[in-house]
Motif scaffolding. Structure first.
Motif, mmCIF file in Angstrom:
data_model
loop_
_atom_site.group_PDB
_atom_site.id
_atom_site.type_symbol
_atom_site.label_atom_id
_atom_site.label_comp_id
_atom_site.label_asym_id
_atom_site.label_seq_id
_atom_site.Cartn_x
_atom_site.Cartn_y
_atom_site.Cartn_z
ATOM 1 N N LEU A 359 0.817 -1.221 0.000
ATOM 2 C CA LEU A 359 0.000 0.000 0.000
ATOM 3 C C LEU A 359 0.846 1.266 0.000
ATOM 4 O O LEU A 359 1.897 1.311 0.635
ATOM 5 C CB LEU A 359 -0.890 0.026 1.244
ATOM 6 C CG LEU A 359 -2.011 -1.000 1.282
ATOM 7 C CD1 LEU A 359 -2.606 -1.067 2.678
ATOM 8 C CD2 LEU A 359 -3.087 -0.625 0.277
ATOM 9 N N ASP A 360 0.355 2.265 -0.689
ATOM 10 C CA ASP A 360 0.979 3.581 -0.526
ATOM 11 C C ASP A 360 -0.059 4.523 0.090
ATOM 12 O O ASP A 360 -1.113 4.089 0.527
ATOM 13 C CB ASP A 360 1.523 4.096 -1.864
ATOM 14 C CG ASP A 360 0.468 4.071 -2.939
ATOM 15 O OD1 ASP A 360 -0.719 3.925 -2.597
ATOM 16 O OD2 ASP A 360 0.812 4.206 -4.116
ATOM 17 N N GLY A 361 0.232 5.801 0.143
ATOM 18 C CA GLY A 361 -0.665 6.736 0.817
ATOM 19 C C GLY A 361 -0.446 6.645 2.322
ATOM 20 O O GLY A 361 0.497 6.007 2.795
ATOM 21 N N SER A 362 -1.344 7.261 3.082
ATOM 22 C CA SER A 362 -1.211 7.282 4.533
ATOM 23 C C SER A 362 -1.665 5.937 5.120
ATOM 24 O O SER A 362 -2.776 5.496 4.849
ATOM 25 C CB SER A 362 -2.070 8.430 5.082
ATOM 26 O OG SER A 362 -2.267 8.261 6.455
ATOM 27 N N VAL A 363 -0.797 5.304 5.912
ATOM 28 C CA VAL A 363 -1.139 3.991 6.484
ATOM 29 C C VAL A 363 -0.906 3.994 7.992
ATOM 30 O O VAL A 363 0.131 4.456 8.468
ATOM 31 C CB VAL A 363 -0.286 2.856 5.851
ATOM 32 C CG1 VAL A 363 -0.696 1.500 6.424
ATOM 33 C CG2 VAL A 363 -0.414 2.842 4.337
ATOM 34 N N VAL A 364 -1.892 3.485 8.739
ATOM 35 C CA VAL A 364 -1.729 3.255 10.178
ATOM 36 C C VAL A 364 -1.909 1.758 10.406
ATOM 37 O O VAL A 364 -2.798 1.147 9.804
ATOM 38 C CB VAL A 364 -2.792 4.029 10.999
ATOM 39 C CG1 VAL A 364 -2.640 3.741 12.493
ATOM 40 C CG2 VAL A 364 -2.695 5.524 10.734
ATOM 41 N N VAL A 365 -1.060 1.165 11.256
ATOM 42 C CA VAL A 365 -1.168 -0.272 11.556
ATOM 43 C C VAL A 365 -1.399 -0.459 13.053
ATOM 44 O O VAL A 365 -0.665 0.112 13.864
ATOM 45 C CB VAL A 365 0.129 -1.034 11.162
ATOM 46 C CG1 VAL A 365 -0.079 -2.539 11.303
ATOM 47 C CG2 VAL A 365 0.585 -0.673 9.765
ATOM 48 N N LEU A 366 -2.415 -1.247 13.397
ATOM 49 C CA LEU A 366 -2.633 -1.637 14.794
ATOM 50 C C LEU A 366 -2.418 -3.147 14.871
ATOM 51 O O LEU A 366 -3.024 -3.898 14.106
ATOM 52 C CB LEU A 366 -4.061 -1.296 15.238
ATOM 53 C CG LEU A 366 -4.538 0.149 15.029
ATOM 54 C CD1 LEU A 366 -5.967 0.307 15.549
ATOM 55 C CD2 LEU A 366 -3.602 1.137 15.719
ATOM 56 N N TYR A 367 -1.552 -3.562 15.784
ATOM 57 C CA TYR A 367 -1.222 -4.990 15.883
ATOM 58 C C TYR A 367 -1.529 -5.430 17.314
ATOM 59 O O TYR A 367 -0.864 -5.015 18.263
ATOM 60 C CB TYR A 367 0.266 -5.168 15.542
ATOM 61 C CG TYR A 367 0.762 -6.592 15.436
ATOM 62 C CD1 TYR A 367 -0.091 -7.692 15.475
ATOM 63 C CD2 TYR A 367 2.129 -6.845 15.273
ATOM 64 C CE1 TYR A 367 0.393 -8.983 15.364
ATOM 65 C CE2 TYR A 367 2.627 -8.133 15.164
ATOM 66 C CZ TYR A 367 1.753 -9.195 15.220
ATOM 67 O OH TYR A 367 2.237 -10.475 15.116
ATOM 68 N N ARG A 368 -2.547 -6.284 17.461
ATOM 69 C CA ARG A 368 -3.018 -6.720 18.784
ATOM 70 C C ARG A 368 -2.410 -8.071 19.142
ATOM 71 O O ARG A 368 -2.572 -9.054 18.393
ATOM 72 C CB ARG A 368 -4.548 -6.840 18.727
ATOM 73 C CG ARG A 368 -5.191 -7.347 19.990
ATOM 74 C CD ARG A 368 -5.091 -6.340 21.089
ATOM 75 N NE ARG A 368 -5.985 -6.622 22.190
ATOM 76 C CZ ARG A 368 -5.736 -6.217 23.433
ATOM 77 N NH1 ARG A 368 -4.634 -5.563 23.730
ATOM 78 N NH2 ARG A 368 -6.603 -6.470 24.388
ATOM 79 N N VAL A 369 -1.698 -8.101 20.282
ATOM 80 C CA VAL A 369 -1.064 -9.341 20.759
ATOM 81 C C VAL A 369 -1.096 -9.340 22.291
ATOM 82 O O VAL A 369 -1.155 -8.261 22.895
ATOM 83 C CB VAL A 369 0.420 -9.431 20.302
ATOM 84 C CG1 VAL A 369 0.549 -9.981 18.898
ATOM 85 C CG2 VAL A 369 1.121 -8.086 20.405
ATOM 86 N N PRO A 370 -1.019 -10.529 22.914
ATOM 87 C CA PRO A 370 -0.986 -10.534 24.382
ATOM 88 C C PRO A 370 0.263 -9.794 24.915
ATOM 89 O O PRO A 370 0.164 -8.949 25.802
ATOM 90 C CB PRO A 370 -0.947 -12.020 24.742
ATOM 91 C CG PRO A 370 -1.506 -12.728 23.535
ATOM 92 C CD PRO A 370 -1.151 -11.884 22.349
ATOM 93 N N THR A 371 1.445 -10.130 24.365
ATOM 94 C CA THR A 371 2.683 -9.444 24.774
ATOM 95 C C THR A 371 3.520 -9.208 23.518
ATOM 96 O O THR A 371 3.304 -9.860 22.496
ATOM 97 C CB THR A 371 3.536 -10.316 25.723
ATOM 98 O OG1 THR A 371 4.005 -11.449 24.967
ATOM 99 C CG2 THR A 371 2.750 -10.817 26.915
ATOM 100 N N ARG A 372 4.509 -8.326 23.596
ATOM 101 C CA ARG A 372 5.354 -8.061 22.419
ATOM 102 C C ARG A 372 6.063 -9.336 21.967
ATOM 103 O O ARG A 372 6.317 -9.528 20.787
ATOM 104 C CB ARG A 372 6.376 -6.970 22.738
ATOM 105 C CG ARG A 372 5.792 -5.567 22.669
ATOM 106 C CD ARG A 372 6.884 -4.530 22.887
ATOM 107 N NE ARG A 372 7.645 -4.236 21.676
ATOM 108 C CZ ARG A 372 7.279 -3.332 20.761
ATOM 109 N NH1 ARG A 372 6.176 -2.649 20.912
ATOM 110 N NH2 ARG A 372 8.019 -3.130 19.701
ATOM 111 N N ALA A 373 6.348 -10.233 22.932
ATOM 112 C CA ALA A 373 7.046 -11.474 22.573
ATOM 113 C C ALA A 373 6.174 -12.342 21.655
ATOM 114 O O ALA A 373 6.679 -13.183 20.916
ATOM 115 C CB ALA A 373 7.401 -12.243 23.839
ATOM 116 N N ASP A 374 4.845 -12.130 21.711
ATOM 117 C CA ASP A 374 3.948 -12.934 20.856
ATOM 118 C C ASP A 374 3.797 -12.329 19.460
ATOM 119 O O ASP A 374 3.116 -12.904 18.613
ATOM 120 C CB ASP A 374 2.550 -13.000 21.491
ATOM 121 C CG ASP A 374 2.586 -13.676 22.842
ATOM 122 O OD1 ASP A 374 3.055 -14.818 22.898
ATOM 123 O OD2 ASP A 374 2.179 -13.049 23.828
#
Ligand SMILES: Cc1cc2nc3c(=O)[nH]c(=O)nc-3n(C[C@H](O)[C@H](O)[C@H](O)COP(=O)(O)OP(=O)(O)OC[C@H]3O[C@@H](n4cnc5c(N)ncnc54)[C@H](O)[C@@H]3O)c2cc1C
Length: 461
Positions: A359-374
């Motif tokens: 993708l180009d243009g403005s992008v926001v990513v939300l990444y849901r996980v229990p902990t960063r290690a996951d």
């Protein structure tokens, strides 16, 4: 990719302003319109053939039964088109939605068939003043009718197994194998239609019409399900190039092949992969591409859920791979604005990671996980986000825990994270509960429906 597809893929270059609505018709709208037109035109033709033919017996119950019978044939043909995996339809509508329609059309088929049989049996029973059971036996004495009855029996059994309660208790492979019996039912029904008194043989025009329709559906099915996969696999000759553990439970499989620059795969799509090694060649599993295709290699990333996905860790390098696809409409082709919000939960990050690359243009990513290690593939996401100037938020914790409760996808929290959310296309892929929560919040925030795209990692309904 066609020039039209290319224009839709690179919308940011068309308008240059985040959130701007892109011109042109949504690809799914066109595909839906084509399907609706196909159904309506053929319903009109079938009914016109019925009214103008001399198949009517002048007995109202029997004629109503025949009328339903013709619609059974039409519904079957439509069913074949829905499962033919035609790339043009699949790219625009998505296999998940086509499969969901297939499920509902399947139940429509069952009820139309039941109406057909009920009216025919009651009609003949009344006409010859015989009890219904004796009339059934008498009708079964005619070979074409017997074939129709066999088709009915197969359809009733498969429909029974497709009811959610039964479906959940069957292994996917068992359910799928039983489902294949429907091709037998379709063949039996076609022969039944050819030899019974129907509009199939009422005139040369009607015969030509029915044969063309059945041939169209048959060729679409053969092309989409057999010829295209065989041809693509013969052309690309995929092999496992590397197997890379991403965590204790997640593994990436890298594949190489010939002419991969000619493979029409896109970020966000998936293949049904069959690894042709001893003991697992009979198993086929759908996995999304976890990197945008670069013309030289493909990659999937799989979490161990059952035997098929867990076994990927042990697939030897060099193993031949038979891949059906690419499938799915979770792609940039569906984008209607030039700003995007990508939401991943757990291993749902795979198509999201690939989309971020494309993708180009403005992008926001939300990444849901229990902990960063996951958070598998996190380093890649961070590097891509930096390179593309995208904003990445890793949302950790257990939903509902703590005070205030951890609910990052509640409407107010989602809006706080992405204030211009209503002007963005939103792509979401994660566990069912998370995906449902996000979709509910998007509705509450009034994000237009055509800007919302979900990949549920489920096809069978
Ligand atoms: C479009 C799509 C994309 C996916 N992408 C990913 C991904 O990128 N990474 C990832 O880890 N998982 C992904 N999945 C989920 C993955 O397919 C399943 O976890 C995997 O097939 C489980 O198979 P198994 O043999 O390990 O487990 P099993 O216990 O045998 O299967 C568990 C369940 O997986 C589903 N399943 C198994 N085989 C198939 C099949 N051939 N077709 C449809 N459903 C099937 C069935 O619902 C089954 O009940 C995706 C699923 C779909 C539908």
């Amino acid at each position: 990719m066609t020039a039209a597809d290319e224009t839709l893929t690179r919308p940011g270059r068309l308008t240059g302003r985040p959130g701007t609505l892109l011109p042109g018709r949504h690809p799914a709208t066109l595909a839906r319109a084509v399907l609706v037109a196909f159904v309506l035109i053929n319903v009109v033709v079938v009914e016109a053939l019925f009214v103008t033919s001399d198949v009517a017996s002048k007995h109202v119950l029997i004629d109503v039964g025949k009328f339903f019978g013709l619609h059974v044939a039409l519904v079957m043909i439509f069913q074949l088109l829905l499962v033919a995996r035609l790339p043009w339809l699949d790219r625009r509508i998505g296999m998940d939605r086509l499969t969901a329609w297939h499920r509902w059309v399947g139940f429509t088929l069952l009820w139309t068939l039941i109406l057909h049989v009920t009216f025919i049996v009651l009609g003949y029973a009344r006409r010859y003043a015989t009890p219904v059971p004796r009339q059934v036996v008498s009708l079964a004495g005619s070979f074409p009718v017997l074939l129709g009855m066999a088709a009915l029996a197969v359809i009733v059994v498969v429909a029974g197994l497709s009811v959610r309660y039964a479906r959940r208790r069957l292994q996917y492979e068992t359910w799928h194998a039983l489902h294949l019996a429907l091709y037998l039912a379709v063949t039996l029904a076609l022969v039944h239609q050819m030899f019974e008194v129907s509009t199939f043989t009422s005139s040369a025009l009607a015969t030509a019409y029915w044969w063309s329709l059945w041939a169209f559906a048959g060729l679409a099915l053969l092309g989409g399900r057999v010829v295209l996969p065989l041809w693509r696999n013969a052309r690309h000759r995929l092999r496992v190039a590397a197997v890379v553990p991403e965590s204790d439970t997640v593994v990436s499989v890298h594949l190489r092949g010939r002419h991969l620059d000619r493979m029409p795969a896109r970020a966000g799509q998936f293949f049904v992969w069959r690894f042709l090694s001893a003991g697992r060649w009979w198993q086929a599993n759908p996995f999304s591409l976890s990197a945008a295709p670069d013309g030289r290699s493909l990659r999937l990333t799989a979490k161990a859920v059952g035997s098929g996905s867990a076994g990927l860790r042990h697939v030897p390098v060099g193993t031949r791979v038979f891949a059906e696809g690419p499938y799915g409409a979770f792609t940039a082709l569906q984008r209607v604005t030039d700003a995007t919000l990508l939401i991943a939960g757990g291993v749902g990050v795979t198509p999201i990671r690939a989309l971020l690359e494309e993708l180009d243009g403005s992008v926001v990513v939300l990444y849901r996980v229990p902990t960063r290690a996951d958070a598998v593939l996190l380093a890649e996401l961070e590097a891509l986000a930096r390179m593309r100037g995208a904003r990445l938020h890793v949302l950790t914790g257990r939903t509902g825990a703590g005070s205030p409760p951890n609910t990052p996808f509640a409407p107010e929290n989602l809006h706080a994270l992405v204030p211009d959310i209503t002007g963005r296309d939103v792509y979401v892929c994660g566990p069912p509960a998370m995906t449902d929560a996000v979709l509910r919040s998007l509705r509450a925030l009034r994000v237009p429906r055509r800007q919302v795209h979900a990949e549920r990692f489920s096809l069978a309904g």
